[in-house]
Motif scaffolding. Sequence first.
Motif, PDB file in Angstrom:
ATOM      1  N   LYS A  79      -4.627   8.399  -1.085  1.00 21.65           N
ATOM      2  CA  LYS A  79      -5.751   7.685  -0.464  1.00 21.65           C
ATOM      3  C   LYS A  79      -5.400   7.193   0.933  1.00 21.65           C
ATOM      4  O   LYS A  79      -6.212   6.504   1.563  1.00 21.65           O
ATOM      5  CB  LYS A  79      -6.171   6.503  -1.339  1.00 21.65           C
ATOM      6  CG  LYS A  79      -6.726   6.905  -2.689  1.00 21.65           C
ATOM      7  CD  LYS A  79      -7.185   5.680  -3.464  1.00 21.65           C
ATOM      8  CE  LYS A  79      -7.788   6.092  -4.813  1.00 21.65           C
ATOM      9  NZ  LYS A  79      -8.231   4.914  -5.592  1.00 21.65           N
ATOM     10  N   ASN A  80      -4.189   7.490   1.416  1.00 21.00           N
ATOM     11  CA  ASN A  80      -3.756   7.017   2.744  1.00 21.00           C
ATOM     12  C   ASN A  80      -3.931   5.510   2.878  1.00 21.00           C
ATOM     13  O   ASN A  80      -4.413   5.013   3.908  1.00 21.00           O
ATOM     14  CB  ASN A  80      -4.520   7.736   3.860  1.00 21.00           C
ATOM     15  CG  ASN A  80      -4.027   9.148   4.092  1.00 21.00           C
ATOM     16  OD1 ASN A  80      -3.221   9.668   3.319  1.00 21.00           O
ATOM     17  ND2 ASN A  80      -4.504   9.778   5.140  1.00 21.00           N
ATOM     18  N   THR A  81      -3.543   4.784   1.859  1.00 26.25           N
ATOM     19  CA  THR A  81      -3.771   3.343   1.828  1.00 26.25           C
ATOM     20  C   THR A  81      -2.519   2.617   1.356  1.00 26.25           C
ATOM     21  O   THR A  81      -1.838   3.069   0.433  1.00 26.25           O
ATOM     22  CB  THR A  81      -4.958   3.005   0.914  1.00 26.25           C
ATOM     23  OG1 THR A  81      -6.127   3.677   1.391  1.00 26.25           O
ATOM     24  CG2 THR A  81      -5.228   1.506   0.901  1.00 26.25           C
ATOM     25  N   VAL A  82      -2.250   1.498   1.999  1.00 25.31           N
ATOM     26  CA  VAL A  82      -1.174   0.602   1.587  1.00 25.31           C
ATOM     27  C   VAL A  82      -1.794  -0.727   1.172  1.00 25.31           C
ATOM     28  O   VAL A  82      -2.804  -1.143   1.746  1.00 25.31           O
ATOM     29  CB  VAL A  82      -0.127   0.429   2.708  1.00 25.31           C
ATOM     30  CG1 VAL A  82      -0.733  -0.195   3.951  1.00 25.31           C
ATOM     31  CG2 VAL A  82       1.062  -0.381   2.217  1.00 25.31           C
ATOM     32  N   TYR A  83      -1.183  -1.364   0.180  1.00 24.09           N
ATOM     33  CA  TYR A  83      -1.718  -2.603  -0.372  1.00 24.09           C
ATOM     34  C   TYR A  83      -0.684  -3.714  -0.280  1.00 24.09           C
ATOM     35  O   TYR A  83       0.527  -3.463  -0.285  1.00 24.09           O
ATOM     36  CB  TYR A  83      -2.110  -2.404  -1.838  1.00 24.09           C
ATOM     37  CG  TYR A  83      -3.065  -1.259  -2.074  1.00 24.09           C
ATOM     38  CD1 TYR A  83      -2.608  -0.007  -2.468  1.00 24.09           C
ATOM     39  CD2 TYR A  83      -4.433  -1.432  -1.892  1.00 24.09           C
ATOM     40  CE1 TYR A  83      -3.479   1.042  -2.677  1.00 24.09           C
ATOM     41  CE2 TYR A  83      -5.320  -0.388  -2.114  1.00 24.09           C
ATOM     42  CZ  TYR A  83      -4.826   0.851  -2.500  1.00 24.09           C
ATOM     43  OH  TYR A  83      -5.701   1.895  -2.703  1.00 24.09           O
ATOM     44  N   LEU A  84      -1.180  -4.937  -0.257  1.00 23.74           N
ATOM     45  CA  LEU A  84      -0.313  -6.099  -0.378  1.00 23.74           C
ATOM     46  C   LEU A  84      -0.965  -7.045  -1.376  1.00 23.74           C
ATOM     47  O   LEU A  84      -1.975  -7.666  -1.059  1.00 23.74           O
ATOM     48  CB  LEU A  84      -0.101  -6.796   0.959  1.00 23.74           C
ATOM     49  CG  LEU A  84       0.906  -7.947   0.932  1.00 23.74           C
ATOM     50  CD1 LEU A  84       2.320  -7.420   0.678  1.00 23.74           C
ATOM     51  CD2 LEU A  84       0.860  -8.737   2.239  1.00 23.74           C
ATOM     52  N   GLN A  85      -0.399  -7.112  -2.566  1.00 22.30           N
ATOM     53  CA  GLN A  85      -0.868  -8.046  -3.589  1.00 22.30           C
ATOM     54  C   GLN A  85      -0.157  -9.371  -3.362  1.00 22.30           C
ATOM     55  O   GLN A  85       1.078  -9.423  -3.395  1.00 22.30           O
ATOM     56  CB  GLN A  85      -0.575  -7.505  -4.981  1.00 22.30           C
ATOM     57  CG  GLN A  85      -0.976  -8.446  -6.097  1.00 22.30           C
ATOM     58  CD  GLN A  85      -2.482  -8.626  -6.199  1.00 22.30           C
ATOM     59  OE1 GLN A  85      -3.245  -7.671  -6.109  1.00 22.30           O
ATOM     60  NE2 GLN A  85      -2.910  -9.879  -6.374  1.00 22.30           N
ATOM     61  N   MET A  86      -0.927 -10.412  -3.135  1.00 19.42           N
ATOM     62  CA  MET A  86      -0.363 -11.726  -2.833  1.00 19.42           C
ATOM     63  C   MET A  86      -0.755 -12.693  -3.940  1.00 19.42           C
ATOM     64  O   MET A  86      -1.949 -12.975  -4.132  1.00 19.42           O
ATOM     65  CB  MET A  86      -0.873 -12.222  -1.486  1.00 19.42           C
ATOM     66  CG  MET A  86      -0.616 -11.240  -0.347  1.00 19.42           C
ATOM     67  SD  MET A  86      -1.050 -11.904   1.269  1.00 19.42           S
ATOM     68  CE  MET A  86      -2.821 -12.090   1.084  1.00 19.42           C
TER      69      MET A  86
END
Length: 126
Positions: free
Chosen positions: A75-82
Amino acid sequence: VQLQASGGGLVQAGGSLRLSCAASGLTFSSYIMGWFRQAPGKEREFVAAVSGSGGSTYYADSVKGRFTISRDNAKNTVYLQMNSLIPEDTAVYYCAAAPYYRDSRGPLNVNDYMYWGQGTQVTVSS
């Protein structure tokens, strides 16, 4: 190249947010992806980074155990779960892409990042 960050907002201390960064115009899996943040009157600081394959992750000590970085190369996506957010996490959060890094500690240096997103505001109230 475009990096579009989203997911910021206002949350109470102890709450959670998930930031996303959608990338286009680059071979996504060839880039280290990082998150940085900048609070008013402070320098931009490293938060977290993930290798191109997703197999290696790096965190600032201040967020270790609370934040999780991940990526979806399909998906060409990076995530940051905070999670467990505290007022000190209040800042504008930026995603960035680096082709490589030169610091022996890892992709922590802002100067290694070639492309930057526009930032998304995260505000944590006490």
